[in-house]
Design an enzyme around this catalytic site. Structure first.
Site, PDB file in Angstrom:
ATOM      1  N   ASN A  71      -9.705   3.543 -11.854  1.00  0.00           N
ATOM      2  CA  ASN A  71     -10.251   4.847 -11.487  1.00  0.00           C
ATOM      3  C   ASN A  71     -11.761   4.929 -11.692  1.00  0.00           C
ATOM      4  OD1 ASN A  71      -8.004   6.079 -10.396  1.00  0.00           O
ATOM      5  ND2 ASN A  71      -7.198   6.643 -12.399  1.00  0.00           N
ATOM      6  N   SER A  95      -3.846   8.630 -16.425  1.00  0.00           N
ATOM      7  CA  SER A  95      -4.849   7.947 -15.605  1.00  0.00           C
ATOM      8  C   SER A  95      -6.240   8.183 -16.146  1.00  0.00           C
ATOM      9  CB  SER A  95      -4.760   8.436 -14.162  1.00  0.00           C
ATOM     10  OG  SER A  95      -4.782   9.839 -14.136  1.00  0.00           O
TER      11      SER A  95
HETATM   12  N1  3HC Z   1       8.021   4.072  -2.580  1.00  0.00           N
HETATM   13  C1  3HC Z   1       8.558   2.842  -2.430  1.00  0.00           C
HETATM   14  N2  3HC Z   1       8.233   2.018  -1.423  1.00  0.00           N
HETATM   15  C2  3HC Z   1       7.337   2.465  -0.524  1.00  0.00           C
HETATM   16  C3  3HC Z   1       6.743   3.724  -0.609  1.00  0.00           C
HETATM   17  C4  3HC Z   1       7.130   4.549  -1.695  1.00  0.00           C
HETATM   18  N3  3HC Z   1       6.600   5.762  -1.866  1.00  0.00           N
HETATM   19  N4  3HC Z   1       5.888   3.874   0.435  1.00  0.00           N
HETATM   20  C5  3HC Z   1       5.946   2.730   1.143  1.00  0.00           C
HETATM   21  N5  3HC Z   1       6.821   1.887   0.554  1.00  0.00           N
HETATM   22  C6  3HC Z   1       7.163   0.537   0.992  1.00  0.00           C
HETATM   23  C7  3HC Z   1       7.862   0.547   2.321  1.00  0.00           C
HETATM   24  O1  3HC Z   1       9.252   0.712   2.151  1.00  0.00           O
HETATM   25  C8  3HC Z   1       7.513  -0.825   2.853  1.00  0.00           C
HETATM   26  O2  3HC Z   1       8.354  -1.793   2.227  1.00  0.00           O
HETATM   27  P1  3HC Z   1       8.848  -3.110   2.987  1.00  0.00           P
HETATM   28  O3  3HC Z   1       7.604  -3.895   3.329  1.00  0.00           O
HETATM   29  O4  3HC Z   1       9.700  -3.798   1.967  1.00  0.00           O
HETATM   30  O5  3HC Z   1       9.587  -2.648   4.195  1.00  0.00           O
HETATM   31  C9  3HC Z   1       6.081  -1.064   2.351  1.00  0.00           C
HETATM   32  O6  3HC Z   1       5.927  -0.179   1.224  1.00  0.00           O
HETATM   33  C10 3HC Z   1       5.035  -0.744   3.373  1.00  0.00           C
HETATM   34  O7  3HC Z   1       5.237   0.597   3.761  1.00  0.00           O
HETATM   35  P2  3HC Z   1       5.007   1.149   5.235  1.00  0.00           P
HETATM   36  O8  3HC Z   1       5.201   0.047   6.230  1.00  0.00           O
HETATM   37  O9  3HC Z   1       5.782   2.396   5.407  1.00  0.00           O
HETATM   38  O10 3HC Z   1       3.511   1.653   5.235  1.00  0.00           O
HETATM   39  P3  3HC Z   1       2.181   0.885   5.006  1.00  0.00           P
HETATM   40  O11 3HC Z   1       2.242  -0.530   5.392  1.00  0.00           O
HETATM   41  O12 3HC Z   1       1.189   1.773   5.642  1.00  0.00           O
HETATM   42  O13 3HC Z   1       1.977   0.918   3.428  1.00  0.00           O
HETATM   43  C11 3HC Z   1       1.251   1.891   1.392  1.00  0.00           C
HETATM   44  C12 3HC Z   1       2.010   2.109   2.698  1.00  0.00           C
HETATM   45  C13 3HC Z   1       1.980   0.834   0.572  1.00  0.00           C
HETATM   46  C14 3HC Z   1       1.238   3.206   0.662  1.00  0.00           C
HETATM   47  C15 3HC Z   1      -0.193   1.366   1.744  1.00  0.00           C
HETATM   48  O14 3HC Z   1      -0.800   2.253   2.656  1.00  0.00           O
HETATM   49  C16 3HC Z   1      -1.083   1.243   0.544  1.00  0.00           C
HETATM   50  O15 3HC Z   1      -1.023   0.282  -0.204  1.00  0.00           O
HETATM   51  N6  3HC Z   1      -1.997   2.237   0.341  1.00  0.00           N
HETATM   52  C17 3HC Z   1      -2.900   2.266  -0.793  1.00  0.00           C
HETATM   53  C18 3HC Z   1      -2.183   2.784  -1.998  1.00  0.00           C
HETATM   54  C19 3HC Z   1      -3.061   2.842  -3.198  1.00  0.00           C
HETATM   55  O16 3HC Z   1      -4.254   2.554  -3.186  1.00  0.00           O
HETATM   56  N7  3HC Z   1      -2.460   3.260  -4.320  1.00  0.00           N
HETATM   57  C20 3HC Z   1      -3.169   3.421  -5.556  1.00  0.00           C
HETATM   58  C21 3HC Z   1      -3.596   4.833  -5.694  1.00  0.00           C
HETATM   59  S1  3HC Z   1      -4.540   5.079  -7.145  1.00  0.00           S
HETATM   60  C22 3HC Z   1      -3.393   5.378  -8.338  1.00  0.00           C
HETATM   61  O17 3HC Z   1      -2.203   5.399  -8.130  1.00  0.00           O
HETATM   62  C23 3HC Z   1      -3.954   5.605  -9.700  1.00  0.00           C
HETATM   63  C24 3HC Z   1      -3.928   7.049 -10.104  1.00  0.00           C
HETATM   64  O18 3HC Z   1      -4.349   7.113 -11.440  1.00  0.00           O
HETATM   65  C25 3HC Z   1      -4.782   7.945  -9.258  1.00  0.00           C
END
Ligand code: 3HC
Length: 289
Positions: free
Chosen positions: A188, A117
């Site tokens: 990032n 990252s």
């Molecule tokens: N693995 C696989 N699927 C997952 C999961 C996981 N860890 N967590 C959630 N899901 C799926 C669920 O199964 C659900 O799927 P469905 O719609 O098919 O039933 C869907 O995601 C939505 O999950 P939830 O209903 O449980 O929860 P939310 O609607 O609150 O969504 C989230 C959870 C997808 C994590 C959402 O909050 C989100 O998008 N958050 C922001 C995440 C983000 O910004 N990520 C980037 C981080 S930065 C990065 O990674 C870069 C690094 O370099 C730092």
């Protein structure tokens, strides 16, 4: 391209293995030992069980997907891989060692990629046998849900290597964006200053944790507030990337917030330690201030 190898079976590596297998690739999954690689596969199986329960995928498809993921004890089988993606701990010396070792079996046409990252791709490429076939592929957490792959070309990365990654990304159904090898790449570079600023705001008493998060979640339509997202990513990771932005540019606008530094020093790293800006020991996260 038929076989993808993934080095590192933690959250990111397992996610990359899962989406690669879902796209039909045969996947070799490794970690420091076979037990950890198998644990990565078990985590994917649990994830798929939930998808089957929700009728998002059939049992047969889930089983077929899992059948395409083969945990391996060492790098030798990766001689057959067309693409090897490293998703190990974000420490340069660990990654360099991996590239030196896996480089010994890398096929003559195969591509070696890093999910780093924040570590410069041009520098990491020096530990690989052929910098022209080395590239950054930055996935986002949770990998099966997030639709983006950031592709980072090192100075020596060839167009042929980029084309192979384009083909792989298209098979995964992800949107690819292309970044030059600059600190923090795109996401990032933009995200970390926001999370860091939320830490400054909290430290300066602008608002409570719950209100800072609610303000950004509802006021900006973000899926998570910045402090929730920082806990989700890991406060140590946020600090590490912020430090890369700060030290590699020398620009004071990237200086880490003192509160973020303190939390990391306290070992309060977010969800993974059950304590960050929120306490995760109960059923629902509780703000700690
Ligand atoms: N693995 C696989 N699927 C997952 C999961 C996981 N860890 N967590 C959630 N899901 C799926 C669920 O199964 C659900 O799927 P469905 O719609 O098919 O039933 C869907 O995601 C939505 O999950 P939830 O209903 O449980 O929860 P939310 O609607 O609150 O969504 C989230 C959870 C997808 C994590 C959402 O909050 C989100 O998008 N958050 C922001 C995440 C983000 O910004 N990520 C980037 C981080 S930065 C990065 O990674 C870069 C690094 O370099 C730092």
């Amino acid at each position: 391209m038929r076989t993808v190898a993934v080095i590192g079976a933690g959250q990111m590596g397992a996610g990359i293995a899962q989406v690669s297998a879902a796209a039909g690739y045969h996947v070799l999954l490794s970690d420091i030992d076979l037990t950890r690689a198998e644990a990565g596969k078990s985590g994917i199986a649990k994830q798929l069980d939930r998808q089957v329960e929700k009728a998002k995928i059939s049992r047969d498809d889930a089983d077929a997907l899992l059948g395409r993921i083969q945990p391996v004890a060492d790098y030798a089988p990766m001689a057959a891989a067309d693409l090897i993606i490293e998703a190990a701990t974000e420490r340069e010396e660990i990654k360099r060692k991996i590239f030196e070792n896996v480089g010994k079996v890398l096929g003559a046409e195969a591509v070696l990629a890093s999910n780093t990252s924040s570590i410069p791709i041009t520098r990491l490429a020096q530990a690989s046998p052929d910098p022209a076939r080395f590239i950054g592929v930055h996935f986002f957490n949770p990998v099966p849900v997030m639709g983006l792959i950031e592709v980072i070309r090192g100075l020596a990365t060839s167009q042929e290597t980029v084309a192979k990654i384009e083909q792989y990304g298209a098979a995964l159904g992800k949107r690819l964006v292309f970044a030059n090898d600059a600190p923090g790449f795109i996401v990032n570079r933009v995200l970390m200053p926001m999370l860091n600023e939320a830490c400054f705001a909290l430290g300066e008493g602008v608002a409570t944790i719950a209100d800072i998060d609610a303000a950004c979640q509802l006021g900006l339509n973000h899926p998570m507030g910045p402090l929730t997202l920082a806990d989700f990513i890991g406060l140590d990771t946020c600090l590490e990337i912020t430090n890369v932005l700060f030290t590699s540019t020398g620009d004071p606008k990237f200086r880490p917030a003192p509160l973020l530094v303190k939390y990391v020093e306290a070992g309060w790293l977010g969800r993974k330690t059950k304590r960050g800006f929120y306490d995760y020991t109960g059923d629902v996260p509780v703000p700690t201030r």
